[in-house]
Write a protein that holds these residues in place. Structure first.
Motif: not given
Length: 141
Positions: A55-76
């Motif tokens: 259910y992952i929508d996308h990832f963002e990787f930054r130069k400072d070596q931090t990241f965020t993962v964004y999720y999509g909608l699961a059924p329901g």
């Protein structure tokens, strides 16, 4: 059930992705990973009686070596889960993610980078406590 919950972020892990490139490319995974990556396709091998969904929508990787993962909608679901964030380390043949998930558990994920280009990456993740193996392809947005 725990493996199903853990799998989406691990796949990000996915994401995330890279180790066979030609000598002419001069591509550097640590430089190329910076940006936004969308899951293009995935294959999960594990218990044949269990259906695995990412259910992952996308990832963002930054130069400072931090990241965020964004999720999509699961059924329901009416709204997507809150994103998870942490730190990453990318080498030419691996991607390591460390984060604290929504349930408050510390997670460390190590992925093997199979291939990469400037706009695509492929990784393999092997779950350390089960027979689950995930192959994930992502595209740069």
């Amino acid at each position: 059930m725990q493996a199903k919950r853990l799998l989406p972020l691990c796949l990000f892990s996915f994401l995330i992705l890279f180790s066979s490139c030609s000598k002419d490319d001069n591509l550097s995974v640590p430089e190329l990973i910076v940006g936004t990556w969308v899951v293009d396709s995935y294959e999960v091998l594990g218990d044949p009686d269990t259906e695995y969904t990412v259910y992952i929508d996308h990832f963002e990787f930054r130069k400072d070596q931090t990241f965020t993962v964004y999720y999509g909608l699961a059924p329901g679901q009416q709204t997507a889960e809150s994103p998870d964030s942490g730190i990453y380390e990318a080498g030419e043949a691996y991607l390591r993610l460390e984060y604290n998930n929504v349930q408050g558990a510390d997670r460390k994920v190590l992925c093997e980078i199979i291939s990469f280009t400037e706009t695509t990456m492929q990784i393999t993740y092997r779950h350390p406590d089960s027979d689950i193996v995930a192959h994930v392809k992502v595209k740069k947005k």
